[in-house]
Enzyme design. Structure first.
Site, PDB file in Angstrom:
ATOM      1  N   ARG A 123      11.523   3.901   2.639  1.00  0.00           N
ATOM      2  CA  ARG A 123      11.248   2.968   3.748  1.00  0.00           C
ATOM      3  C   ARG A 123      12.509   2.172   4.024  1.00  0.00           C
ATOM      4  NH1 ARG A 123       6.092  -0.945   4.168  1.00  0.00           N
ATOM      5  NH2 ARG A 123       5.252   1.039   4.902  1.00  0.00           N
ATOM      6  N   HIS A 166       5.831   6.252  11.139  1.00  0.00           N
ATOM      7  CA  HIS A 166       5.264   6.099   9.793  1.00  0.00           C
ATOM      8  C   HIS A 166       4.258   7.248   9.609  1.00  0.00           C
ATOM      9  CE1 HIS A 166       3.772   4.464   6.176  1.00  0.00           C
ATOM     10  NE2 HIS A 166       3.538   3.213   6.524  1.00  0.00           N
ATOM     11  N   ARG A 182       0.806  -1.223   0.000  1.00  0.00           N
ATOM     12  CA  ARG A 182       0.000   0.000   0.000  1.00  0.00           C
ATOM     13  C   ARG A 182       0.836   1.269   0.000  1.00  0.00           C
ATOM     14  NH1 ARG A 182      -2.905  -3.945   1.701  1.00  0.00           N
ATOM     15  NH2 ARG A 182      -0.932  -4.445   2.659  1.00  0.00           N
ATOM     16  N   THR A 183       1.838   1.331   0.853  1.00  0.00           N
ATOM     17  CA  THR A 183       2.547   2.600   0.985  1.00  0.00           C
ATOM     18  C   THR A 183       3.250   2.964  -0.315  1.00  0.00           C
ATOM     19  OG1 THR A 183       2.815   2.191   3.329  1.00  0.00           O
ATOM     20  CG2 THR A 183       4.212   3.889   2.378  1.00  0.00           C
ATOM     21  N   LYS A 229      25.649  -3.924  -3.341  1.00  0.00           N
ATOM     22  CA  LYS A 229      27.100  -3.901  -3.627  1.00  0.00           C
ATOM     23  C   LYS A 229      27.871  -3.255  -2.487  1.00  0.00           C
ATOM     24  CE  LYS A 229      26.461  -2.922  -8.561  1.00  0.00           C
ATOM     25  NZ  LYS A 229      26.737  -1.839  -9.530  1.00  0.00           N
TER      26      LYS A 229
HETATM   27  C1  NCD Z   1       2.258  -0.803   8.088  1.00  0.00           C
HETATM   28  C2  NCD Z   1       3.763  -0.631   8.144  1.00  0.00           C
HETATM   29  O1  NCD Z   1       4.459  -0.891   7.159  1.00  0.00           O
HETATM   30  O2  NCD Z   1       4.202  -0.222   9.198  1.00  0.00           O
HETATM   31  N1  NCD Z   1       1.750  -1.020   6.798  1.00  0.00           N
HETATM   32  C3  NCD Z   1       1.482   0.053   5.990  1.00  0.00           C
HETATM   33  O3  NCD Z   1       2.313   0.895   5.762  1.00  0.00           O
HETATM   34  N2  NCD Z   1       0.237   0.163   5.493  1.00  0.00           N
HETATM   35  C4  NCD Z   1       1.726  -1.758   9.070  1.00  0.00           C
HETATM   36  C5  NCD Z   1       2.283  -3.143   9.091  1.00  0.00           C
HETATM   37  O4  NCD Z   1       3.150  -3.512   8.295  1.00  0.00           O
HETATM   38  O5  NCD Z   1       1.817  -3.893   9.932  1.00  0.00           O
END
Ligand code: NCD
Length: 311
Positions: free
Chosen positions: A104, A132, A54-55, A83
């Site tokens: 991320r 997040h 999703r993100t 590398k």
């Molecule tokens: C979350 C995350 O990556 O922290 N997911 C997300 O971004 N929608 C929650 C999770 O992974 O549980």
């Protein structure tokens, strides 16, 4: 106000700024096509050193729907990190190609370090078990859409409150709005970290209680934010196996909840919400996933300074 800013933690926002972002997201949500050229000719870099559905995809969808383009990678192995390139060098390089970067990374604090080196703004898309912030904006937009406001709510947070970075960002943000009360539901081992309880909730006088059983409190809640037990952050498999099914929200438990309680989940879900709950109109987690795209459109446009009214 937002132009050129980095977004690293929920602390980067005041209540007024959160409201500004979600109100603009609501405008976009009403007529997305009116905003489809705001980012013409601009590029979003997506540096994902950890898995994501999703993100990453909602960031990409957001930029594409604003008329911009995306480049990046979705796993560390396909970048020069494999590398031995340092995170700093990777970020510095991609910031030569992109106008804005979302990243991320499994290490807490990685986004902050990246922002020091980058020549363009950085948006944290999750740094280890820390923060997040764009999931927080997604959650807040969803609450505003469903509840018509952001204050005076009894908010249940259930599951892995220790490693869940979404929880940490959410608590910080929803504490900015008056008269919210938090019901923190977790096993002893997965409580909200001490530094957040002692360093933030207590000194700020935030109203919260901690309980272990969901059944006891579900009837009091205006919203229930479920979270996945964060397998990848555990030090040993046995602890994960013991704790992974601590909570399973099912139809039976939903019968005890208020008629207008909403269920949120950042997703992915593992076992913590039975699939039978999906058909309950109070389950809004897939709507929430869609909201993530609108709120990221709003944020990207504001950081790039192109947040004009739609046409
Ligand atoms: C979350 C995350 O990556 O922290 N997911 C997300 O971004 N929608 C929650 C999770 O992974 O549980």
């Amino acid at each position: 106000m937002f132009k050129g800013k980095n977004v690293i933690t929920a602390d980067d926002f005041t209540a007024a700024e959160i409201v500004e972002i979600i109100e603009y997201a609501q405008e976009i949500q009403k007529s997305p096509n009116h905003f489809s050229h705001l980012c013409d000719g601009m590029i979003l870099g997506t540096l994902f050193f950890e898995p994501s559905t999703r993100t990453r995809l909602s960031f990409e969808a957001a930029m594409l729907r604003l008329g911009g383009q995306c480049l990046g990678f979705s796993q560390a192995q396909s970048s020069s990190a494999a590398k031995g390139e340092s995170l700093w060098d990777t970020v510095k390089t991609v910031s030569q190609y992109a106008d804005i970067i979302t990243m991320r990374h499994p290490q807490e604090g990685a986004a902050k370090l990246a922002a020091e080196k980058s020549d363009c703004p950085i948006i944290n898309a999750g740094d280890g078990g820390h923060q997040h912030p764009t999931q927080m904006l997604t959650d807040v937009l969803t609450i505003h859409n469903e509840k018509g406001g952001l204050s005076g709510q009894v908010i249940g947070l259930c599951g892995d409150l220790k490693f869940g970075r979404t929880v940490h960002s959410f608590l910080k943000a929803m504490s900015l709005f008056p008269d919210n009360r938090f019901v923190l539901i977790s096993p002893e081992e997965l409580r909200v970290p001490r530094n957040i309880r002692q360093g933030f909730l207590k000194p700020k006088g935030i109203d919260y209680i901690e309980v272990e059983r969901l059944e006891e409190v579900i009837g009091d809640l205006d919203m229930l934010c479920m979270t996945r037990v964060q397998k990848e952050r555990f030090f040993n498999e046995a602890d994960y196996v013991r704790l992974k099914d601590s909570y399973i929200l099912d139809k039976k438990k939903m019968r005890r909840a208020k008629e207008d309680m909403v269920v949120l989940h950042p997703l992915p879900r593992v076992n913590e919400i039975a699939v039978e709950v999906d058909e309950d109109p109070r389950a809004v987690y897939f709507k929430q996933a869609k909201n993530g795209m609108y709120v990221r459109m709003s944020l990207i446009a504001k950081i790039l300074g192109v947040d004009h009214a739609g046409h």
